[in-house]
Write a protein that holds these residues in place. Structure first.
Motif, short mmCIF file in Angstrom:
data_model
loop_
_atom_site.label_atom_id
_atom_site.label_comp_id
_atom_site.label_asym_id
_atom_site.label_seq_id
_atom_site.Cartn_x
_atom_site.Cartn_y
_atom_site.Cartn_z
N ILE A 140 0.86 -1.18 0.00
CA ILE A 140 0.00 0.00 0.00
C ILE A 140 0.90 1.23 0.00
O ILE A 140 1.69 1.42 0.93
CB ILE A 140 -0.94 0.02 1.22
CG1 ILE A 140 -1.85 -1.23 1.21
CG2 ILE A 140 -1.79 1.30 1.22
CD1 ILE A 140 -2.70 -1.38 2.45
N ILE A 141 0.81 2.03 -1.06
CA ILE A 141 1.60 3.25 -1.18
C ILE A 141 0.70 4.43 -0.86
O ILE A 141 -0.35 4.61 -1.49
CB ILE A 141 2.18 3.40 -2.60
CG1 ILE A 141 3.06 2.19 -2.95
CG2 ILE A 141 2.97 4.70 -2.72
CD1 ILE A 141 3.47 2.14 -4.41
N ILE A 142 1.09 5.22 0.13
CA ILE A 142 0.31 6.40 0.53
C ILE A 142 1.08 7.64 0.10
O ILE A 142 2.19 7.89 0.55
CB ILE A 142 0.07 6.43 2.05
CG1 ILE A 142 -0.58 5.13 2.52
CG2 ILE A 142 -0.80 7.63 2.43
CD1 ILE A 142 -0.70 5.02 4.05
N PHE A 172 3.66 -4.68 2.75
CA PHE A 172 4.34 -3.43 3.10
C PHE A 172 3.41 -2.23 2.94
O PHE A 172 2.55 -2.21 2.05
CB PHE A 172 5.55 -3.20 2.19
CG PHE A 172 6.69 -4.16 2.38
CD1 PHE A 172 7.76 -3.83 3.22
CD2 PHE A 172 6.68 -5.38 1.73
CE1 PHE A 172 8.81 -4.72 3.38
CE2 PHE A 172 7.73 -6.28 1.89
CZ PHE A 172 8.80 -5.94 2.71
N VAL A 173 3.65 -1.21 3.77
CA VAL A 173 3.13 0.14 3.56
C VAL A 173 4.32 1.04 3.25
O VAL A 173 5.33 1.00 3.96
CB VAL A 173 2.38 0.67 4.80
CG1 VAL A 173 1.97 2.13 4.58
CG2 VAL A 173 1.17 -0.19 5.12
N LEU A 174 4.20 1.82 2.18
CA LEU A 174 5.20 2.84 1.84
C LEU A 174 4.49 4.19 1.91
O LEU A 174 3.63 4.48 1.08
CB LEU A 174 5.78 2.58 0.45
CG LEU A 174 6.75 3.64 -0.10
CD1 LEU A 174 7.96 3.82 0.80
CD2 LEU A 174 7.18 3.26 -1.52
N PHE A 175 4.84 4.99 2.91
CA PHE A 175 4.12 6.23 3.22
C PHE A 175 5.07 7.41 3.00
O PHE A 175 6.09 7.54 3.68
CB PHE A 175 3.65 6.15 4.68
CG PHE A 175 2.79 7.30 5.16
CD1 PHE A 175 2.23 8.22 4.29
CD2 PHE A 175 2.52 7.43 6.51
CE1 PHE A 175 1.44 9.26 4.74
CE2 PHE A 175 1.73 8.47 6.99
CZ PHE A 175 1.19 9.38 6.11
N MET A 204 12.05 4.61 9.29
CA MET A 204 11.94 5.87 8.58
C MET A 204 13.18 6.07 7.71
O MET A 204 14.30 5.75 8.12
CB MET A 204 11.80 7.04 9.56
CG MET A 204 10.47 7.08 10.28
SD MET A 204 10.23 8.59 11.25
CE MET A 204 10.92 8.10 12.82
N LEU A 205 12.96 6.58 6.51
CA LEU A 205 14.05 6.98 5.62
C LEU A 205 13.99 8.50 5.53
O LEU A 205 13.19 9.05 4.77
CB LEU A 205 13.87 6.34 4.23
CG LEU A 205 13.72 4.81 4.20
CD1 LEU A 205 13.51 4.34 2.77
CD2 LEU A 205 14.92 4.12 4.82
N ILE A 216 8.30 3.16 6.16
CA ILE A 216 8.05 1.81 5.63
C ILE A 216 7.62 0.89 6.76
O ILE A 216 8.30 0.80 7.78
CB ILE A 216 9.29 1.24 4.92
CG1 ILE A 216 9.66 2.10 3.71
CG2 ILE A 216 9.04 -0.21 4.49
CD1 ILE A 216 10.89 1.62 2.97
N ILE A 217 6.49 0.25 6.58
CA ILE A 217 5.94 -0.68 7.56
C ILE A 217 5.84 -2.05 6.89
O ILE A 217 5.36 -2.16 5.76
CB ILE A 217 4.54 -0.23 8.05
CG1 ILE A 217 4.62 1.17 8.68
CG2 ILE A 217 3.94 -1.23 9.02
CD1 ILE A 217 3.27 1.81 8.89
#
Length: 221
Positions: A140-142, A172-175, A204-205, A216-217
């Motif tokens: 899931i990309i937010i 994964f979640v990419l927020f 966190m990046l 990133i989760i």
């Protein structure tokens, strides 16, 4: 194309339109590429594409190739879709949720988003969609902005828990978030602190392209 050639010397605007949500939307030739910008920030292609590409690379292109369904909350011009399809050569389904139908019209006209067969666009509010969808996703990309502002609901615990509940195992979640002041740093740290460490790992990046921070989760249990 002469505009593309001269864009290496100076940005050339080819489309401009007022937007209720983003104040102004512009399509510009810059350094030989078409980019989509709001009044104060890049919306698609340009720096935003580099930011999300970096996040996807961190997750791992091989991992992404094994996925079968990706959800994108916030489509804009669709640069991350192009990264997935053209660069990573992802073959699975992509569902893109975008609240602004005019944005999709621009994406179709200038960036040929409607030619990507594996992409389904849904015109809806991301909050409402997340509440009602019955699907589960590998990624899931937010990526939701109104110019430089991010809606508050994105950082509310109820929303983050609902998003995480939509992940498949090892999903994964990419927020993508924006950091403009110390309050935003605190907001992001609080967001991370509320993620259940027994079910999810998170990292966190920071400071990508100066003002962006990726979260990133990963679902681990």
């Amino acid at each position: 194309m002469i505009q593309k050639f001269f864009s290496y010397l100076i940005p050339i605007k080819i489309f401009k339109k007022k937007s209720v949500r983003s104040k102004m939307i512009e399509v510009t030739w810059a350094n030989g590429e078409l980019v989509l910008d709001s009044e104060n920030t890049n919306y698609s292609y340009g720096s935003l594409q580099r930011i999300l590409r970096y996040g996807l690379r961190n997750i791992g292109y091989k991992t992404i190739l094994d996925m079968d369904h990706i959800l994108l909350l916030g489509v804009a011009g669709g640069s991350v879709v192009k990264t997935l399809v053209d660069e990573i050569e992802y073959k699975g389904k992509i569902t893109g949720v975008e609240i602004d139908s005019e944005m999709i019209q621009i994406a179709n006209e200038y960036f040929n988003l409607n030619q990507i067969k594996q992409l389904e666009i849904i015109i809806d509010d991301a909050f409402e969609f997340v509440l009602k969808t019955k699907d589960q996703y590998n990624l899931i990309i937010i990526d939701i902005f109104e110019d430089t502002k991010m809606p508050n609901f994105l950082f509310e615990r109820f929303f983050s828990e609902r998003v995480c509940s939509l992940l498949k195992n090892q999903g994964f979640v990419l927020f993508n978030t924006m950091i403009l002041d110390e309050a935003h740093n605190v907001r992001n740290r609080n967001y991370i602190a509320e993620i259940n460490p027994k079910q999810f790992s998170s990292k966190m990046l920071p400071r990508i392209e100066d003002h962006n921070e990726l979260i990133i989760i990963e679902k681990v249990a």
